[in-house]
Scaffold this motif. Structure first.
Motif, PDB file in Angstrom:
ATOM      1  N   LEU A  19     -40.775 -28.906 -15.385  1.00  0.00           N
ATOM      2  CA  LEU A  19     -40.515 -29.487 -16.558  1.00  0.00           C
ATOM      3  C   LEU A  19     -41.826 -30.756 -15.659  1.00  0.00           C
ATOM      4  N   THR A  47     -45.461 -29.717 -16.908  1.00  0.00           N
ATOM      5  CA  THR A  47     -45.206 -30.287 -18.337  1.00  0.00           C
ATOM      6  C   THR A  47     -46.168 -31.511 -18.499  1.00  0.00           C
ATOM      7  N   GLU A  48     -46.609 -32.292 -19.648  1.00  0.00           N
ATOM      8  CA  GLU A  48     -47.375 -33.800 -19.682  1.00  0.00           C
ATOM      9  C   GLU A  48     -45.505 -34.569 -19.564  1.00  0.00           C
TER      10      GLU A  48
END
Length: 468
Positions: free
Chosen positions: A416, A420-421
Motif C-alpha cells: 500500500l 498505491t496512492e
C-alpha cells in the motif's frame, strides 16, 4: 456478563500500573530530551543521533523483552510464599541480564559498519560512530537495571523503578545541558556530550535501584551471600526459555515500526516527518497500555501461584477492559484533534517552510486517524501478551506475533505504501492490520489456555472430593 466484577478491579490495576506508566514515559522522555537539545546544534547532528538511536532502540527492546522473564517467576513464587525461588530467580536473572548487557554492547559496536549500507550521508555517519560507541556502552547498566526492576515488579513494588527513572531524567537533563553546550567548566562536546549524559544517568539509575532495594528491610535477605556456586542450569534454562521468546516478541514489533520509518523515508522527507509525528503521539499513549501489560503479568502470575484460575480470568479481563477504555479515550482525542496536533511538532513561524509544513500536516492528520484505531488493537495485543507472560506461555505468542507483523502487517504496509496512492497512510494501514491480527489471535490463545486450566482444576477437585 457481570461488568461490576471487572470494574471493581480497576482501582488496584491502576495503583499497580501507574508507576510503571510514568517510568516508561520517563524512558521516552530521555530520547525526547536528546532530540530537543541536539536539534539546536543542527540537522546533521540530529540525523546522527536518530541514526545511532535506531540501533540502540532495537538492542534495548531485546534487553527489556528478555528481562520480563524474571517478573512472572518472582510474582508466582511470591503468591506461593516461596522465598527460595524468588531469591533464585532474582540472582539468576541479574546474572543473565549482566551477560546480555555486555553482549548487546559488543554486537552494536560491531554492527556499526552497517551504517555504510543504509544510504545515509557521510557526514551523518562520521558523527554517529562515536555516539553509538558511548550509548551502546550504556546498554550494560540499562539491561542490568532491568533485572532489578523486573524483580521489584514481580513483588508488586512498582514505585521503585518510577523513582529511579525520575532521578535519571533529572540527572540526564542537567548533564546534557552542561556537556552538549559546554556550560561552566565543562567542554562543549556536542552529541558526544548527549551520549555521555545517557551513560552517566543510566549508571546512576542502576546504582540508585540497587541501594533503594537493598536497604529495604523486606528485601535484605535477597541481597546477601550471592555466589557463582549457587548458579544452577535448571533456573538459567527456565529464565532463558521464557526470556528469549519474550525478547523476540518485542523485537518483531520494534522491527516492524523501524521498517515503517524506513518505508516512510523512501517516500520523501514530508512522509517521514509525518510518520515521526504520528509515531511520537502513538508511542506516548502506548505507554499506558505497556504499564497495564506489566500489571497483567504480575496479577496473572500471582493468581497462578495461588492456583485460583477463575479469579485469574476476572483479573486479566478487567485489565483488558481498562486498556480498551483508555485507548478508546485516546482514539477519540486523536480523531478530534488530528488536524491540530501536528502543529506542535513543526516550526509554524518560518515562512520558508510553509509549503513543507502544509504537506506534513495533511499527511500526519490522515495518519492520526489510522493511529486512533490502531492504538486500540495495539493496546489489546500488549495487555494480552502481558497476561500470557504471566501464565509463562511465550513460545506460541512469539509465533503469533511474527506471523501477524511480518506475514500480514509488513507486506500490506509495503504494497500500500509503495504501489498505491495511499502512500504513508497505506503503511499505517499495514501496521493496523498486523496489530489487529496479533490482538485477535493472542486473545484466542489466552482464552484457550485459561479454559483448559479451569477445566483441569475442576477435574482435580472432583477427583479429590470423590476420594474423600
Amino acid at each position: 456478563m457481570n461488568i461490576q466484577q471487572y470494574t471493581k478491579e480497576f482501582g488496584y490495576n491502576l495503583k499497580l500500573a501507574y508507576p510503571i506508566i510514568l517510568g516508561m514515559l520517563g524512558h521516552t522522555l530521555i530520547g525526547i530530551v536528546d532530540n530537543i537539545m541536539v536539534g539546536k546544534l543542527g540537522a546533521t547532528e540530529l540525523a546522527a543521533v536518530s541514526l545511532g538511536n535506531s540501533f540502540i532502540f532495537i538492542a534495548i527492546s531485546l534487553g527489556i523483552g528478555f528481562s520480563t522473564a524474571i517478573t512472572p517467576i518472582v510474582a508466582q513464587s511470591d503468591a506461593a510464599k516461596n522465598t527460595d525461588d524468588i531469591r533464585s530467580a532474582f540472582h539468576h536473572g541479574l546474572f543473565l541480564c549482566t551477560i546480555l548487557g555486555i553482549s548487546l554492547f559488543g554486537v552494536i559496536v560491531l554492527a556499526k559498519p552497517l551504517m555504510n549500507y543504509m544510504g545515509q550521508p557521510e557526514e551523518v555517519i562520521v558523527l554517529a560512530r562515536p555516539y553509538i560507541d558511548w550509548v551502546a556502552f550504556s546498554l550494560i547498566p540499562m539491561v542490568v537495571y532491568q533485572g532489578y526492576k523486573q524483580f521489584a515488579d514481580g513483588l508488586s513494588m512498582t514505585k521503585y523503578s518510577m523513582y529511579a527513572i525520575i532521578m535519571a531524567n533529572v540527572v540526564h537533563v542537567i548533564l546534557n545541558y552542561f556537556l552538549i553546550y559546554g556550560i561552566w567548566i565543562f567542554p562543549k562536546m556536542g552529541i558526544i556530550g548527549a551520549a555521555l549524559g545517557t551513560v552517566i544517568s543510566r549508571f546512576m539509575m542502576l546504582i540508585f535501584m540497587h541501594v533503594i532495594l537493598s536497604k529495604n528491610s523486606k528485601l535484605k535477605a535477597y541481597f546477601q551471600n550471592f555466589s557463582f556456586h549457587d548458579i544452577k542450569k535448571s533456573m538459567l534454562k527456565k529464565i532463558v526459555d521464557l526470556g528469549l521468546p519474550s525478547a523476540m516478541q518485542m523485537f518483531f514489533e520494534v522491527a516492524l515500526f523501524t521498517a515503517a520509518i524506513w518505508l516512510s523515508g523512501s517516500l520523501g522527507k514530508t512522509s517521514q516527518a509525518a510518520n515521526q509525528i504520528a509515531l511520537s503521539l502513538a508511542s506516548a499513549t502506548f505507554m499506558f497500555a505497556m504499564g497495564l501489560s506489566v500489571a497483567a503479568m504480575i496479577r496473572v502470575s500471582n493468581q497462578k501461584g495461588l492456583s485460583d484460575f477463575k479469579k485469574l480470568v476476572v483479573v486479566a479481563k478487567s485489565i483488558f477492559l481498562l486498556a480498551i477504555i483508555l485507548e478508546t479515550i485516546f482514539a477519540i482525542f486523536f480523531i478530534a484533534f488530528h488536524q491540530f496536533l501536528p502543529h506542535f511538532f513543526l516550526n509554524m513561524d518560518n515562512t520558508l517552510l510553509a509549503l513543507d509544513n502544509e504537506e506534513v500536516i495533511a499527511i500526519a492528520a490522515k495518519l492520526l486517524l489510522v493511529a486512533a484505531i490502531f492504538q486500540i488493537s495495539d493496546g489489546i495485543q500488549v495487555v494480552v501478551l502481558g497476561a500470557l507472560r504471566g501464565l509463562q506461555d511465550v513460545k506460541i505468542p512469539m509465533y503469533i506475533t511474527f506471523a501477524a507483523y511480518w506475514v500480514v502487517g509488513f507486506p500490506i504496509s509495503y504494497y500500500l505504501g509503495k504501489f498505491t496512492e495511499l502512500k504513508a497512510t497505506g503503511i499505517w494501514i499495514g501496521l493496523l492490520a498486523g496489530l489487529t491480527v496479533a490482538a485477535i489471535f493472542l486473545y484466542i490463545r489466552f482464552n484457550y489456555l485459561t479454559k483448559k486450566l479451569i477445566i483441569s482444576s475442576e477435574n482435580k477437585e472432583e477427583i479429590a472430593s470423590s476420594n474423600s
